[in-house]
Design a protein around this motif. Structure first.
Motif, PDB file in Angstrom:
ATOM      1  N   LEU A 136      70.187  59.131 -18.759  1.00 22.85           N
ATOM      2  CA  LEU A 136      69.613  58.385 -19.875  1.00 22.85           C
ATOM      3  C   LEU A 136      70.353  57.071 -20.111  1.00 22.85           C
ATOM      4  CD1 LEU A 136      69.110  61.361 -22.372  1.00 22.85           C
ATOM      5  CD2 LEU A 136      67.472  60.404 -20.742  1.00 22.85           C
ATOM      6  N   LEU A 137      71.637  57.055 -19.766  1.00 21.79           N
ATOM      7  CA  LEU A 137      72.434  55.847 -19.944  1.00 21.79           C
ATOM      8  C   LEU A 137      72.351  54.900 -18.746  1.00 21.79           C
ATOM      9  CD1 LEU A 137      75.694  57.396 -21.459  1.00 21.79           C
ATOM     10  CD2 LEU A 137      73.760  56.387 -22.685  1.00 21.79           C
ATOM     11  N   ALA A 138      71.979  55.437 -17.591  1.00 25.12           N
ATOM     12  CA  ALA A 138      72.020  54.662 -16.355  1.00 25.12           C
ATOM     13  C   ALA A 138      71.211  53.367 -16.404  1.00 25.12           C
ATOM     14  CB  ALA A 138      71.556  55.531 -15.181  1.00 25.12           C
ATOM     15  N   PRO A 139      70.047  53.300 -17.059  1.00 23.62           N
ATOM     16  CA  PRO A 139      69.288  52.029 -17.056  1.00 23.62           C
ATOM     17  C   PRO A 139      69.882  50.951 -17.955  1.00 23.62           C
ATOM     18  CG  PRO A 139      67.855  53.945 -17.445  1.00 23.62           C
ATOM     19  CD  PRO A 139      69.258  54.406 -17.628  1.00 23.62           C
ATOM     20  N   LEU A 140      70.867  51.280 -18.784  1.00 21.04           N
ATOM     21  CA  LEU A 140      71.364  50.337 -19.772  1.00 21.04           C
ATOM     22  C   LEU A 140      72.220  49.252 -19.131  1.00 21.04           C
ATOM     23  CD1 LEU A 140      72.405  52.755 -22.672  1.00 21.04           C
ATOM     24  CD2 LEU A 140      70.221  51.561 -22.340  1.00 21.04           C
ATOM     25  N   SER A 141      72.250  48.102 -19.782  1.00 13.95           N
ATOM     26  CA  SER A 141      73.091  46.993 -19.336  1.00 13.95           C
ATOM     27  C   SER A 141      74.544  47.271 -19.705  1.00 13.95           C
ATOM     28  CB  SER A 141      72.640  45.705 -20.019  1.00 13.95           C
ATOM     29  OG  SER A 141      72.939  45.767 -21.413  1.00 13.95           O
ATOM     30  N   PRO A 142      75.498  46.523 -19.112  1.00 17.15           N
ATOM     31  CA  PRO A 142      76.903  46.710 -19.490  1.00 17.15           C
ATOM     32  C   PRO A 142      77.142  46.546 -20.984  1.00 17.15           C
ATOM     33  CG  PRO A 142      76.768  45.453 -17.463  1.00 17.15           C
ATOM     34  CD  PRO A 142      75.371  45.610 -17.955  1.00 17.15           C
ATOM     35  N   ARG A 143      76.530  45.542 -21.598  1.00 18.57           N
ATOM     36  CA  ARG A 143      76.717  45.339 -23.037  1.00 18.57           C
ATOM     37  C   ARG A 143      76.197  46.524 -23.840  1.00 18.57           C
ATOM     38  NH1 ARG A 143      77.794  40.157 -25.023  1.00 18.57           N
ATOM     39  NH2 ARG A 143      77.952  38.542 -23.419  1.00 18.57           N
ATOM     40  N   ALA A 144      75.039  47.027 -23.456  1.00 13.91           N
ATOM     41  CA  ALA A 144      74.474  48.168 -24.165  1.00 13.91           C
ATOM     42  C   ALA A 144      75.353  49.412 -23.992  1.00 13.91           C
ATOM     43  CB  ALA A 144      73.058  48.443 -23.661  1.00 13.91           C
ATOM     44  N   LEU A 145      75.907  49.598 -22.804  1.00 15.07           N
ATOM     45  CA  LEU A 145      76.794  50.739 -22.565  1.00 15.07           C
ATOM     46  C   LEU A 145      78.066  50.634 -23.404  1.00 15.07           C
ATOM     47  CD1 LEU A 145      76.347  51.023 -18.703  1.00 15.07           C
ATOM     48  CD2 LEU A 145      75.767  52.804 -20.367  1.00 15.07           C
ATOM     49  N   VAL A 146      78.604  49.437 -23.535  1.00 17.92           N
ATOM     50  CA  VAL A 146      79.778  49.255 -24.394  1.00 17.92           C
ATOM     51  C   VAL A 146      79.418  49.562 -25.847  1.00 17.92           C
ATOM     52  CG1 VAL A 146      81.402  47.547 -25.314  1.00 17.92           C
ATOM     53  CG2 VAL A 146      80.902  47.611 -22.855  1.00 17.92           C
ATOM     54  N   ALA A 147      78.239  49.135 -26.279  1.00 13.63           N
ATOM     55  CA  ALA A 147      77.804  49.430 -27.647  1.00 13.63           C
ATOM     56  C   ALA A 147      77.667  50.934 -27.861  1.00 13.63           C
ATOM     57  CB  ALA A 147      76.475  48.732 -27.933  1.00 13.63           C
ATOM     58  N   VAL A 148      77.122  51.639 -26.880  1.00 12.66           N
ATOM     59  CA  VAL A 148      77.026  53.100 -26.967  1.00 12.66           C
ATOM     60  C   VAL A 148      78.419  53.711 -27.070  1.00 12.66           C
ATOM     61  CG1 VAL A 148      76.426  55.177 -25.659  1.00 12.66           C
ATOM     62  CG2 VAL A 148      74.794  53.276 -25.802  1.00 12.66           C
ATOM     63  N   ALA A 149      79.351  53.211 -26.251  1.00 11.08           N
ATOM     64  CA  ALA A 149      80.717  53.735 -26.274  1.00 11.08           C
ATOM     65  C   ALA A 149      81.360  53.537 -27.642  1.00 11.08           C
ATOM     66  CB  ALA A 149      81.556  53.057 -25.189  1.00 11.08           C
ATOM     67  N   ILE A 150      81.165  52.371 -28.243  1.00 12.08           N
ATOM     68  CA  ILE A 150      81.727  52.109 -29.567  1.00 12.08           C
ATOM     69  C   ILE A 150      81.109  53.037 -30.607  1.00 12.08           C
ATOM     70  CG2 ILE A 150      81.881  50.389 -31.405  1.00 12.08           C
ATOM     71  CD1 ILE A 150      82.059  48.249 -29.206  1.00 12.08           C
ATOM     72  N   GLY A 151      79.793  53.227 -30.527  1.00  9.04           N
ATOM     73  CA  GLY A 151      79.132  54.127 -31.465  1.00  9.04           C
ATOM     74  C   GLY A 151      79.631  55.556 -31.354  1.00  9.04           C
ATOM     75  N   LEU A 152      79.821  56.028 -30.121  1.00 12.14           N
ATOM     76  CA  LEU A 152      80.324  57.389 -29.919  1.00 12.14           C
ATOM     77  C   LEU A 152      81.763  57.521 -30.412  1.00 12.14           C
ATOM     78  CD1 LEU A 152      78.796  57.995 -26.388  1.00 12.14           C
ATOM     79  CD2 LEU A 152      78.250  59.295 -28.456  1.00 12.14           C
ATOM     80  N   MET A 153      82.572  56.478 -30.209  1.00 10.33           N
ATOM     81  CA  MET A 153      83.939  56.507 -30.729  1.00 10.33           C
ATOM     82  C   MET A 153      83.926  56.570 -32.260  1.00 10.33           C
ATOM     83  SD  MET A 153      87.181  56.581 -30.329  1.00 10.33           S
ATOM     84  CE  MET A 153      87.398  56.227 -28.574  1.00 10.33           C
ATOM     85  N   ALA A 154      83.059  55.802 -32.879  1.00  5.38           N
ATOM     86  CA  ALA A 154      82.952  55.842 -34.335  1.00  5.38           C
ATOM     87  C   ALA A 154      82.539  57.226 -34.812  1.00  5.38           C
ATOM     88  CB  ALA A 154      81.951  54.788 -34.814  1.00  5.38           C
ATOM     89  N   LEU A 155      81.630  57.867 -34.074  1.00  3.83           N
ATOM     90  CA  LEU A 155      81.215  59.224 -34.416  1.00  3.83           C
ATOM     91  C   LEU A 155      82.392  60.194 -34.314  1.00  3.83           C
ATOM     92  CD1 LEU A 155      79.024  61.333 -35.030  1.00  3.83           C
ATOM     93  CD2 LEU A 155      78.534  61.426 -32.565  1.00  3.83           C
ATOM     94  N   HIS A 156      83.184  60.057 -33.255  1.00  4.87           N
ATOM     95  CA  HIS A 156      84.354  60.930 -33.087  1.00  4.87           C
ATOM     96  C   HIS A 156      85.351  60.734 -34.226  1.00  4.87           C
ATOM     97  CE1 HIS A 156      87.776  62.938 -31.201  1.00  4.87           C
ATOM     98  NE2 HIS A 156      88.478  61.851 -31.486  1.00  4.87           N
ATOM     99  N   VAL A 157      85.649  59.484 -34.540  1.00  5.61           N
ATOM    100  CA  VAL A 157      86.629  59.220 -35.595  1.00  5.61           C
ATOM    101  C   VAL A 157      86.105  59.692 -36.945  1.00  5.61           C
ATOM    102  CG1 VAL A 157      87.855  57.398 -36.839  1.00  5.61           C
ATOM    103  CG2 VAL A 157      87.697  57.320 -34.340  1.00  5.61           C
TER     104      VAL A 157
END
Length: 402
Positions: A136-157
């Motif tokens: 599901l993440l594979a089609p995303l651009s590098p910027r979008a993947l970084v945004a997903v990573a930040i969102g998931l980190m915020a969820l964890h914290v």
């Protein structure tokens, strides 16, 4: 650790970076094998009496703990993306999805066996479950993947603050009789009864361990589920850095050095301050646990990125260190699992039985045993066979279903 790949077309720097990751994991795992689990987070719980032991704790907290897990997860994400893109180009997205899910199913099974027999903190199961989201993440651009990573980190914290909030509030208010405080002290503090219980558990036989781990499977799966946002965040970053060219070796040295410097200049002072605050506060369970698992997480990730950028900046394909570490990285799954075999042989009751008998600094020194073994045997194995035994097993079994 990366999904299995054929031997051709490899990037030596990426393999060497994977070698660094699997070596760094040893210095995280050795304390799990050597000391009661509370001591992994809290040096006062066991084996941390001397100034040297405290220094080892601080150095591990700032430079090791979860940095190499982040790096390992990033490389897992990049490796899976490499294979997924190859499969999609060769045979279409449908078959690529099936092959990927087959690899994740086999990886989960390997991790399950690893956790039951050897390592309580096995990460393969978490990677396999997080890997279900990769197509599901594979089609995303590098910027979008970084945004997903930040969102998931915020969820964890955010989830971590909710989990630890009650214990932190009680500690701040000086209340030590609440259920939250008792829970935090048992798991991250110095509660004598809890530490004694874990010391006794460390003496169990292999059969007792297998029975206990099988019976405790639901609880293990809950803990794995709680770790998924953090692991998937790092995996998404690895995909972004592969898509963006950094892990593919396409960035200029200055750009890599600049990324490493920025990340390190943010992360290291914050981690030093956090370590100092925990130590000055006397290592209360709630604060120690929150600092290790939640508050440090964004900075752990930044320092993991800095390590990756520095390695890609300074490794050269023909250099001795690069070639030696690349062989370690090409056997990353085998080396990760064999590290557990070696450490269990040293510390478990069915080995030399040194669990709970060494200090934190001594346990750290024992970590050099599997590291030297990896550096010694990996070049010979690669030269003769080209692929690790467990990498071959993973690839072979996955091929039957994918």
């Amino acid at each position: 650790m990366v999904a299995p790949q054929p031997s051709s077309g490899r990037i030596a720097e990426l393999d060497a970076l994977r070698g660094i990751a699997v070596i760094g994991i040893v210095w995280m795992n050795v304390h799990v094998f050597a000391l009661p689990i509370q001591a992994y987070y809290n040096p006062l719980a066991w084996g941390g009496e001397s100034p040297l032991d405290r220094l080892v704790w601080a150095a591990s907290f700032v430079f090791v703990e979860d940095k190499f897990r982040t790096l390992f997860a990033m490389l897992f994400g990049a490796g899976c993306l490499i294979l997924f893109d190859r499969g999609r180009a060769a045979s279409g997205p449908g078959k690529a999805w099936r092959a990927h899910y087959a690899r994740m199913a086999v990886l989960f099974a390997i991790g399950l066996v690893h956790a039951i027999l050897l390592a309580n903190n096995d990460i393969l199961r978490a990677y396999a479950l997080a890997g279900l989201a990769l197509p599901l993440l594979a089609p995303l651009s590098p910027r979008a993947l970084v945004a997903v990573a930040i969102g998931l980190m915020a969820l964890h914290v955010g989830a971590g603050i909710v989990t630890f909030g009650g214990g932190l509030y009680d500690w701040h208010m000086g209340r030590f009789s609440s259920d939250a405080t008792f829970f935090m002290e048992r798991n991250f503090g110095t509660d004598p009864a809890a530490v004694s219980f874990m010391l006794e558990r460390g003496q169990e036989t292999l059969r007792e361990r297998v029975v206990r781990r099988v019976e405790g499977m639901p609880g293990q799966l809950s803990a794995i589920a709680a770790s998924l946002p953090l692991n998937l965040s790092a995996i998404a970053l690895g995909m972004a850095f592969w898509r963006g060219g950094m892990l593919a070796g396409r960035w200029r040295t200055f750009r890599l050095q600049r990324l490493a410097a920025v990340c390190a200049l943010v992360a290291v002072p914050a981690l030093l301050a956090l370590a100092w605050f925990v130590a000055e506060s006397g290592f209360p369970g709630a604060l120690t646990g929150a600092a290790s698992l939640v508050l440090s997480a964004p900075f752990d990730t930044l320092l993991g990125i800095a390590y990756a950028a520095l390695a890609m900046a300074f490794f050269t394909p023909g250099g001795f260190a690069t070639r030696r570490l690349a062989t370690v990285g090409r056997l990353s799954l085998t080396n990760y699992l064999m590290t557990s075999v070696i450490l269990a042989s040293i510390f478990a009751s069915w080995g030399f039985g040194l669990f709970g008998t060494v200090s934190r600094a001594e346990a750290f020194a024992f970590g050099f045993v599997p590291i030297m073994a990896m550096l010694a045997w990996s070049p010979t194995w690669i030269a003769r066979f080209g692929q690790g035994p467990l990498e071959r097993l993973w690839r072979g079994i996955s091929g039957l279903f994918g």
